[in-house]
Design a protein around this motif. Sequence first.
Motif: not given
Lengths: 430, 430
Positions: A159-162, A164-165, A168-169, A171-172, A175-176, A205, A209, B161, B165, B168-169, B171-172, B175, B212
């Motif tokens: 899904g769209r938000f799934e 995005q998440v 998001a995960r 990216m996180t 970034w960590e 991306w 980053a 960025f 992030v 992103a965090r 959102m995660t 979710w 969603e």
Amino acid sequence: MVDIATRVWNHKWKIDPIVRSLIDTDFYKLLMCQSVFRNRPDTHVTFSLINRSDNVPLARLIDEGELREQLDHIRSLSLTRGESTWLRGNTFYGKRQMFRPDFMGWFEGLRLPPYHLERVGDQYELTFEGAWPEVMLWEIPALAVLMELRGRAVLNRMGRFELQVLYARAMTKLWEKVERLRTESGIRIADFGTRRRHSFLWQDWCVQAMLEGLGSSFVGTSNCLIAKNRDLEAIGTNAHELPMVYAALAQDDAELARAPYDVLADWQDEHSGNLRIILPDTYGTEGFLARAPDWLAGWTGIRIDSGDPVAGAETAIRWWQERGEDPKTKLVIFSDGLDEDRILQLYRQFAGRVRVSFGWGTLLTNDFRGLVDGDRLAPFSLVCKAIAADGRPTVKLSDNPNKAMGPVDEIARYKQVFGVGAQTAIDIEV
Amino acid sequence: MVDIATRVWNHKWKIDPIVRSLIDTDFYKLLMCQSVFRNRPDTHVTFSLINRSDNVPLARLIDEGELREQLDHIRSLSLTRGESTWLRGNTFYGKRQMFRPDFMGWFEGLRLPPYHLERVGDQYELTFEGAWPEVMLWEIPALAVLMELRGRAVLNRMGRFELQVLYARAMTKLWEKVERLRTESGIRIADFGTRRRHSFLWQDWCVQAMLEGLGSSFVGTSNCLIAKNRDLEAIGTNAHELPMVYAALAQDDAELARAPYDVLADWQDEHSGNLRIILPDTYGTEGFLARAPDWLAGWTGIRIDSGDPVAGAETAIRWWQERGEDPKTKLVIFSDGLDEDRILQLYRQFAGRVRVSFGWGTLLTNDFRGLVDGDRLAPFSLVCKAIAADGRPTVKLSDNPNKAMGPVDEIARYKQVFGVGAQTAIDIEV
């Protein structure tokens, strides 16, 4: 406001092309291509896709029609004027006109040669045959297409938000890693992740980053298109492909034993400074260095791409000392299976003893491990290698027997010629 | 392609307005406003900002000029034709023309009244004075502006960025809550997070992600603008404000004791079905229910907004049983300090015994806890309350003494009139 023209334009695409430029490839491919174009232009080679991960049934995951569309699209590409201008006019590794006019003229006229695709069980047999300078340029886009199509097969059901998440995960997660890496201000890291990236946009991306998060510790990217678009350094030197093909072409064992050094002699004719990087492991690092001519010890550095990286670096340091070189002035580039833990550990162990740098690949641009059920987005070990040259099989030994390739009898012959004894097997994750 | 017009348009904004619509507010505010407009239009009230979190020095974090610009912008807003059409034409809680023509006519002409802003130490004193129906509409936008400006003060110092992030965090994090909540398919949850949201865009994202991720378990949002834009149910009934002002206006103790029921008698005249929800805790739930007239037991449900929610729901169930009502047909709405653990625990405890629903606020739309150093984006307890009506102070007791407000002597008087004894203090997080 909706930009109507953009929207209509986007809908005109018959497919969503994964590779959209001939320079969406690794910089070292272009350097090697120029070298091959000069030294061995008429060699006839075969490249083949090899999926080392049997548990990833590519032919069940990826539709053959879609794969053909993507590969056909790559065959429609040619160098744009802007790309050509960038290659001709840019300074790479401090050098102007790295790419010679004769090579650029040839490259500007190039379209990639045909491919051969066949489904065999749950895998695809994908091969490329023809003149070495042309065929070799298939490696990176072919890998990138297969990796991204396999990802899309999973993403298509989300899904769209799934989605995005999911990003998001991811990216996180990256970034960590960046936050951990920047605790060491002296560290130097380049992106080497084109071939097994999750996707082009994701690699782009990741590069940005890294740039923001690491600042001057991020030294550039191996991807020419991203280097051009983001005004970054293009990074890379040479790979196993050169000694493998030179070795396959050898007429006897004596010529075979000489082949890896012949490659580097040709390279030395063309390049200086930070481009003089030895990749010693094709037929075993220990023997390669022991038998190396003295002029190689004068090169800038060494790239450690298989085996235990600590052992590899220690071997290199000892070798430089034996040859009267000061290791402190030498560059050691680690590029095998890196993640942030390994990078930090190697950095802390070798910083000060040598100049240390990292070529960070798959776990930079494709660390989707643990982010979807069944880990169906985890990266896997896919390669595309020269398997034959002028009708003779190629062989690679490397410092890890799990990375060896070639016919069994030829492997035995190479081991004998290069004096490779027992090796320690290391699992290949990516 | 860059959409030039959009870009130029965006650059024309002098400020980036936080509240851009008079219906960017909670639905229950509009329902209560209509009730007040009908029953007590001439009451003169004072609303005041109260920061229960002393450790958040708002006046040091937020520039006074920026705060004034945002508040001034809100005073420039009036109902658009589309917003008015939506309020007039929509079906709310199954009812057409929920908002009467006389109220809509008044609302269409409304601009919010002046505010009074003063810095006192590290906090702002922000008050609104005037006719109740006008002043009451300041509460939600004033809170939203302060919460978002405080967030912006932190975000302004972050890289591009780093920002991505951060979201992103967040959102995660949300979710993961959604993934846990959807393990209970019978759960019913509404967004109640407007007042203390991180930002408008973030609330909008949260609502869409809930939609969603939870499907039909997500029943709607209290935010009218988001309900309109996303075609969702607008959710909400009434709040403490009504009994607090009615009580303040009481001429003697007997009238005071009656005030909370007078409010609901007025409400019953106007609303039926799922809008008949009792909010019993303003002056103590136990006493309120014990002394309640029988017609109140016929109402659809009860909202538990302070104190121990399990005890509150058990009290309500016992009360319905004593009054000969079947709790299984009754709705219990939990809305105090919820997070996914608490929601799941309450749902599992009460599902089947009553109809259970949740109004999820701050930790839905503003859970940035742990995402930046020093937790400078964590939500905090900011409210905007009626503190006086026709020159008399208001009082709230609630089921948690930490949420009590009003002059000490008045609190004592109210406790006596409403027979409130010892109460258990519960920390207020958000």
